[in-house]
Design an enzyme around this catalytic site. Structure first.
Site, PDB file in Angstrom:
ATOM      1  N   CYS A 177       5.760  -3.210   2.134  1.00  0.00           N
ATOM      2  CA  CYS A 177       4.501  -2.663   2.249  1.00  0.00           C
ATOM      3  C   CYS A 177       4.579  -1.111   1.954  1.00  0.00           C
ATOM      4  O   CYS A 177       5.309  -0.314   2.453  1.00  0.00           O
ATOM      5  CB  CYS A 177       3.892  -2.774   3.433  1.00  0.00           C
ATOM      6  SG  CYS A 177       2.769  -1.692   4.348  1.00  0.00           S
ATOM      7  N   CYS A 222       3.552   1.269   4.827  1.00  0.00           N
ATOM      8  CA  CYS A 222       4.146   1.167   6.214  1.00  0.00           C
ATOM      9  C   CYS A 222       5.093   1.994   6.766  1.00  0.00           C
ATOM     10  O   CYS A 222       5.168   2.367   7.770  1.00  0.00           O
ATOM     11  CB  CYS A 222       4.800  -0.353   6.155  1.00  0.00           C
ATOM     12  SG  CYS A 222       3.609  -1.977   6.122  1.00  0.00           S
ATOM     13  N   CYS A 246       7.486 -16.179 -23.979  1.00  0.00           N
ATOM     14  CA  CYS A 246       7.212 -17.114 -22.865  1.00  0.00           C
ATOM     15  C   CYS A 246       8.342 -18.481 -22.593  1.00  0.00           C
ATOM     16  O   CYS A 246       8.450 -19.017 -23.553  1.00  0.00           O
ATOM     17  CB  CYS A 246       6.034 -17.495 -23.202  1.00  0.00           C
ATOM     18  SG  CYS A 246       5.323 -18.937 -22.252  1.00  0.00           S
TER      19      CYS A 246
END
Length: 540
Positions: free
Chosen positions: A444, A447, A105
């Site tokens: 998308c 789409c 991290c």
């Protein structure tokens, strides 16, 4: 537009919580009592060696290694927990400050040295707080048991009960928060020497002057100090000591002031001595005239009590030249508008904002947000003192027009007209035609299939009077009358009522879409699907 700004703020805040850096771990000792005893022994050895060290080599090798040695000693103070000892350490100590991290991290590695340095400072101040860390990936069982769900996570356990960390991420801010939440919300100064030493160590603080450390005003001061998560509160009953910290103290018997390390250094509190009013004073005055955005302060900037915010995006050398101008313009708007500088080179900070505006950082850019209503604004002229002052005045008084991003106006229309933000009025709302609009984004998933379906429809109805197909890329274009959160979205705008578009199901079949269009435009040329057409509909 309000939705897009809210989404950006949430995304930025989440982004800050999930970024993390590999850090070296300390050997695990399973038994909690052995851990604490071993820690004390190691620190005692360190102190012994330090006392023996003496002269050195004239400062050469000694100075080169001193920083690393200090960090090594600081990290020894932080107790490493494991699956086996975590619960016992938390339950057997009155107060434990715990950092949950993972080795991959970036924010963890960034925070780890500051956390260790804070542990050293707390120890030197005589705090009995146990400071510990836990590799939450390696010791997932302990992490789950203690409520560590993201990285990095700081928790304060008081008699086994967890309190989520709400402070800043510098060494000083960690120390301040830990002391506030473990019974030391206010530092009391009793000598000028103490005040001078305090002044050397603190960049920002609240000073309280009280004739006696009692009474309702003092109670409210201490309550505010305890509730606040970031700023050190300090108090004295000696006006001469108070003047070391705040030279403009008058003859009043009780006084509160905020001290910052910038030209606008002193702010006097002039309201009633009530907890919420003191906290509000702190919230509206704690930032400098121009705040430099960093990953460490970004969450506090985005959640500031000052809801009107002006952001200046520029390269570091450009900001150096602009800084005096920005300070001068910001000064009259102090507590009303927050001015924030973002370095264009800091992609993690600058890019999300510039993407929201559909802009590239080719020159200094000035934007603004009104977080009360979710509106965004853009200074579209060159940045000068006059243009910036006019921009800020319009923002404060509410007459600044909101900004909606748009692609350039296209030259050709095609079978399906391309609509952009700048042409939405003319192409859709002000058009006398019936409009079938496809709203999509390049990312998308569904789409592409919907676009192919619309292209078939456009070919089928080609040449039909008073009717056209259009599409708009919602990732690059905005309009106040087009508030869409789900893609693709199909909208039918009847010629007689553009204010109430009809939402069409994207799951509709080709036959259902043609029936819908025929019904709503009342076509007289019979362009429907006949029985003989039914078997050929996929060829449209």
């Amino acid at each position: 537009m309000a939705t897009s700004w809210r989404v950006l703020r949430v995304t930025l805040l989440l982004f800050l919580l999930v970024r993390c850096l590999s850090v070296a771990s300390i050997t695990l000792i399973d038994d909690a009592d052995d851990d604490l005893e071993g820690l004390e022994e190691l620190l005692a050895i360190d102190e012994e060696e330090e006392q023996k060290g003496g002269g050195g080599d004239g400062g050469g090798a000694s100075s080169r290694s001193s920083e690393a040695e200090l960090l090594r000693r600081a990290q020894r103070i932080v107790l490493e927990l494991s699956n086996e000892n975590a619960k016992k350490v938390v339950d057997s100590n009155e107060a434990v400050l715990l950092l949950g991290y993972t080795p991959w991290c970036p924010r963890s590695a960034e925070l780890m040295p500051r956390f260790a340095e804070a542990a050293t400072t707390l120890r030197e101040m005589g705090s009995s707080l146990v400071v510990a860390k836990l590799d939450a990936e390696r010791h997932a069982k302990a992490a789950s048991l203690l409520g560590i769900k993201g990285f990095p996570t700081i928790l304060l356990f008081t008699n086994g009960t967890a309190l989520a960390y709400r402070g800043g991420f510098t060494k000083e801010e960690i120390v301040i928060w830990a002391r506030k939440k473990t019974g030391v919300p206010v530092i009391r100064l009793s000598s000028i020497n103490d005040a001078e030493e305090f002044l050397r160590q603190h960049q920002i603080f609240i000073i309280g002057l009280f004739e006696k450390y009692e009474g309702p005003e003092h109670v409210e001061f201490v309550k505010a100090a305890t509730t606040d998560n970031e700023i050190q509160f300090v108090e004295t009953n000696d006006i001469n000591i108070a003047k070391v910290l705040f030279p403009e103290v008058g003859t009043e018997k009780k006084f509160i002031g905020l001290v910052k390390s910038e030209p606008e250094r002193y702010e006097k509190f002039v309201d009633n001595f009530e907890e919420q009013k003191i906290l509000q004073f702190v919230d509206y005055n704690k930032f400098p005239l121009v705040t430099i955005l960093t990953e460490l302060n970004s969450a506090r900037v985005y959640s500031s009590a000052i809801k009107l915010q002006v952001f200046i995006f520029a390269a570091a050398n450009e900001f150096k030249d602009l800084y005096p101008l920005l300070q001068d313009v910001a000064r009259p708007y102090k507590t009303n508008i927050m001015f924030v500088y973002v370095d264009n080179a800091e992609d993690n900070l600058a890019k999300p904002f510039l993407t929201l505006y559909g802009l590239e950082a080719e020159k200094p850019i000035v934007t603004a947000f009104d977080n009360r209503i979710g509106s965004k604004y853009l200074l579209e002229s060159d940045l000068t003192r006059n243009t910036l002052e006019e921009f800020c005045s319009g923002l404060l008084q509410g007459y600044l027009p909101p900004y909606f991003k748009s692609e350039p106006i296209p030259n050709e229309k095609g079978l399906i007209e391309k609509v952009v933000g700048k042409t939405f009025d003319a192409s859709v709302l002000d058009s006398s035609e019936n409009i079938f609009l496809e709203v999509y984004t390049p990312w998308c998933f569904d789409c592409e299939a919907t676009s192919k379906q619309i292209e078939k429809l456009a070919r089928h109805f080609k040449g039909l009077e008073n009717f056209k197909f259009a599409r708009i890329d919602a990732s690059s274009n905005e309009h106040p009358k087009l508030q869409i959160n789900n893609y693709p979205t199909l909208l039918f705008y009847p010629a007689g009522d553009k204010s109430n578009p009809i939402k069409v199901s994207k799951k509709s079949s080709l036959r259902e879409l043609i029936a819908f269009i025929n019904k709503n435009i009342r076509s007289n040329d019979g362009r429907g699907i006949t029985d003989s057409d039914h078997n050929k509909k996929d060829e449209l």
